[in-house]
Write an enzyme that holds these catalytic residues in place. Structure first.
Site, mmCIF file in Angstrom:
data_model
loop_
_atom_site.group_PDB
_atom_site.id
_atom_site.type_symbol
_atom_site.label_atom_id
_atom_site.label_comp_id
_atom_site.label_asym_id
_atom_site.label_seq_id
_atom_site.Cartn_x
_atom_site.Cartn_y
_atom_site.Cartn_z
ATOM 1 N N ASP A 113 -8.327 -58.627 -15.568
ATOM 2 C CA ASP A 113 -9.131 -58.657 -17.089
ATOM 3 C C ASP A 113 -10.532 -57.435 -16.507
ATOM 4 O O ASP A 113 -11.767 -56.934 -17.616
ATOM 5 C CB ASP A 113 -9.879 -59.830 -17.783
ATOM 6 C CG ASP A 113 -10.222 -60.448 -16.526
ATOM 7 O OD1 ASP A 113 -10.725 -60.245 -15.714
ATOM 8 O OD2 ASP A 113 -11.387 -61.179 -17.005
ATOM 9 N N GLU A 114 -10.783 -57.525 -15.544
ATOM 10 C CA GLU A 114 -12.080 -57.066 -14.997
ATOM 11 C C GLU A 114 -12.342 -55.512 -15.384
ATOM 12 O O GLU A 114 -12.943 -54.395 -15.054
ATOM 13 C CB GLU A 114 -12.513 -56.633 -13.586
ATOM 14 C CG GLU A 114 -12.946 -57.989 -13.306
ATOM 15 C CD GLU A 114 -13.328 -58.562 -11.600
ATOM 16 O OE1 GLU A 114 -14.448 -57.691 -11.526
ATOM 17 O OE2 GLU A 114 -13.529 -59.927 -10.869
ATOM 18 N N TYR A 136 -13.576 -52.552 -6.989
ATOM 19 C CA TYR A 136 -12.746 -53.054 -6.783
ATOM 20 C C TYR A 136 -11.617 -52.753 -8.688
ATOM 21 O O TYR A 136 -9.886 -52.426 -8.471
ATOM 22 C CB TYR A 136 -12.265 -55.060 -7.573
ATOM 23 C CG TYR A 136 -11.401 -55.905 -7.675
ATOM 24 C CD1 TYR A 136 -10.421 -54.980 -6.945
ATOM 25 C CD2 TYR A 136 -11.107 -56.013 -8.678
ATOM 26 C CE1 TYR A 136 -8.938 -56.226 -7.508
ATOM 27 C CE2 TYR A 136 -10.764 -56.888 -8.963
ATOM 28 C CZ TYR A 136 -9.183 -56.926 -8.376
ATOM 29 O OH TYR A 136 -8.912 -57.873 -9.048
#
Length: 330
Positions: A113-114, A136
């Site tokens: 979801d990031e 990331y």
């Protein structure tokens, strides 16, 4: 129901699984429920070895690739962005290219979801733009683009998933829930980055397993699926919940005693609210209530924390790791 729908007359279906935390639960589930499957598990480092990967696909008839393998810890990514790029982007490119050459029947790329970046109000659906705010998430978003390009160019049957935070037994204690549990069980304070007002959505491990099994069976090639939950909690509230359960107190002042606010990470998104209607339409919804899931998780760490290698290092407010020595790419 058997996943042998992939090959109607098969006795053995061969899978490749690439194994961080959530993948371990998927593997355990398949080993337990589908004993005729051959499961090949690779590490995040293996996928960066193109000769090895090509040879694997030549010697094994692989039907499905579930690509979980990645460097995953956000805090660590700020200090080792090059390693994250190498493993998550280059490694994914190696793997999807080899899978395409081998005519794999389905390639599932497990994202996060990031990649959406943070939001204070608007829910993200699968068409929302990617606006990652840490190395990331940026590496996962870039890897998604490589995977999606194989669908656009070759109609190679890829599926992308983006999931909320996963928790449960067996998770390495660098992640927030096992870290807080382990700290409290050792009579140490929860280390909270910044204000602690950042909210996260938490999915129990068995619910995520069911989501991936659903995607394997029902997921459509070329599609993206959010695997999310409406259950959301701030990091500060998470700490208080765990203090209440482990230290047996409801006193606000005593709870504050077990909370230690430390410097925030360089960026820390406030929320990742996702709309998971597409997954609901496939027949999946999360089932495990928070109270049930967190109780099982706490009980597991009481007995198993010290089985982790270098587990004490994982409890530092920020990662303590050896530097990435070298890159051995092409």
């Amino acid at each position: 129901s058997s996943l042998c729908y992939l090959k109607a007359n098969c006795i053995i279906v061969k899978y490749v699984f690439l194994l961080p935390y959530s993948a371990s639960h998927v593997v355990v589930s398949l080993v337990k429920n589908y004993p005729n499957y051959l499961i090949i598990n690779l590490d995040k480092g293996d996928i960066c070895e193109p000769d090895f990967i090509k040879q694997l696909f030549k010697t094994e008839k692989i039907d499905i690739v579930l690509h979980f393998a990645a460097q995953t810890h956000v805090d660590l990514s700020f200090w080792h962005a090059l390693e994250f790029t190498y493993v998550n982007v280059y490694g994914t490119n190696v793997l999807v290219a080899a899978a395409h050459e081998a005519n794999v029947e389905k390639f599932v790329y497990v994202s996060t979801d990031e990649v959406y970046g943070g939001s204070t109000d608007k829910e993200f659906d699968e068409s929302s733009p990617k606006r990652p705010t840490n190395p990331y998430a940026s590496s996962k978003a870039a890897a998604e683009c490589f995977v999606q390009s194989y669908w656009e160019r070759y109609q190679f049957p890829v599926v992308i998933t983006r999931s909320s935070n996963v928790y449960g037994p067996h998770q390495y204690p660098e992640k927030v829930i096992p870290k807080f549990i382990s700290l409290l069980q050792q009579n140490r304070k929860c280390c909270i980055h910044g204000s602690g007002l950042q909210k996260r959505n938490f999915l129990y491990a068995t619910d995520v397993v069911e989501a991936f099994l659903t995607v394997l069976k029902e997921g459509k090639p070329g599609e993206i699926y959010n695997i999310g939950t409406n259950f959301e909690m701030s990091i500060a509230q998470l700490a208080k919940e765990l203090i209440h359960l482990i230290k047996k107190t409801s006193s606000e002042s005593e709870m504050e005693h077990w909370m230690d606010y430390v410097k925030d990470r360089p960026t820390n998104d406030l929320r990742y609210p996702m709309n998971s209607e597409k997954m609901h339409n496939l027949g999946w919804r999360p089932k495990v209530p928070w109270k049930e899931g967190i109780k099982k998780t706490i009980e597991w760490y009481k007995e198993n924390f010290h089985n982790w290698k270098n587990s004490e290092k994982a409890l530092e407010p920020f990662p303590v790791t050896e530097p990435f020595a070298q890159l051995s790419g092409p």
